[in-house]
Scaffold this active site. Sequence first.
Site, short mmCIF file in Angstrom:
data_model
loop_
_atom_site.label_atom_id
_atom_site.label_comp_id
_atom_site.label_asym_id
_atom_site.label_seq_id
_atom_site.Cartn_x
_atom_site.Cartn_y
_atom_site.Cartn_z
N CYS A 299 3.01 1.24 -8.22
CA CYS A 299 3.88 0.13 -7.86
C CYS A 299 4.82 -0.16 -9.02
O CYS A 299 4.40 -0.13 -10.18
CB CYS A 299 3.03 -1.11 -7.56
SG CYS A 299 4.00 -2.60 -7.26
N CYS B 127 0.86 -1.18 0.00
CA CYS B 127 0.00 0.00 0.00
C CYS B 127 0.89 1.23 0.00
O CYS B 127 2.11 1.12 -0.13
CB CYS B 127 -1.02 -0.01 1.13
SG CYS B 127 -0.35 0.17 2.79
N CYS C 134 -4.40 -0.59 -2.19
CA CYS C 134 -4.98 0.74 -2.45
C CYS C 134 -4.71 1.11 -3.89
O CYS C 134 -3.76 0.62 -4.50
CB CYS C 134 -4.42 1.78 -1.49
SG CYS C 134 -2.68 2.17 -1.71
#
Length: 134
Positions: free
Chosen positions: A90, A11, A83
């Site tokens: 990412c 996250c 999230c």
Amino acid sequence: MENKKTIYFLCTGNSCRSQMAEAWGKQYLGDKWNVYSAGIEAHGVNPNAIKAMNEVNIDITNQTSDMIDINILNNADLVVTLCSHADSVCPSTPPHVNRVHWGFDDPAGKEWSEFQRVRDEIRERIKRFSEIGE
């Protein structure tokens, strides 16, 4: 000989959701999976996340808030973003790494009941994964 798979919960800040997911993952998946969590940034473990997990008799005071480790990311069997921010920013994962998104609300800065709700939602999602593999 260890044949465990690796699951990596991500996250934004590795402060609340991924910390709770790591704890639930260790409880429900620990026999078959190495469980890690990290964030795009490391914000420190939120005291209310610690309190929420203590309420269900899970101590996460020794868990650390870490930034994404590329070695774990590239060698994980499953990467789970928790999230939408982590999902979109990412680092890319190699083709052999299965990546899924399980979205949960960020309880940080919200009412105590939000920490409890998100904790329980994460528990149910990981419990379901442990039972049916998805």
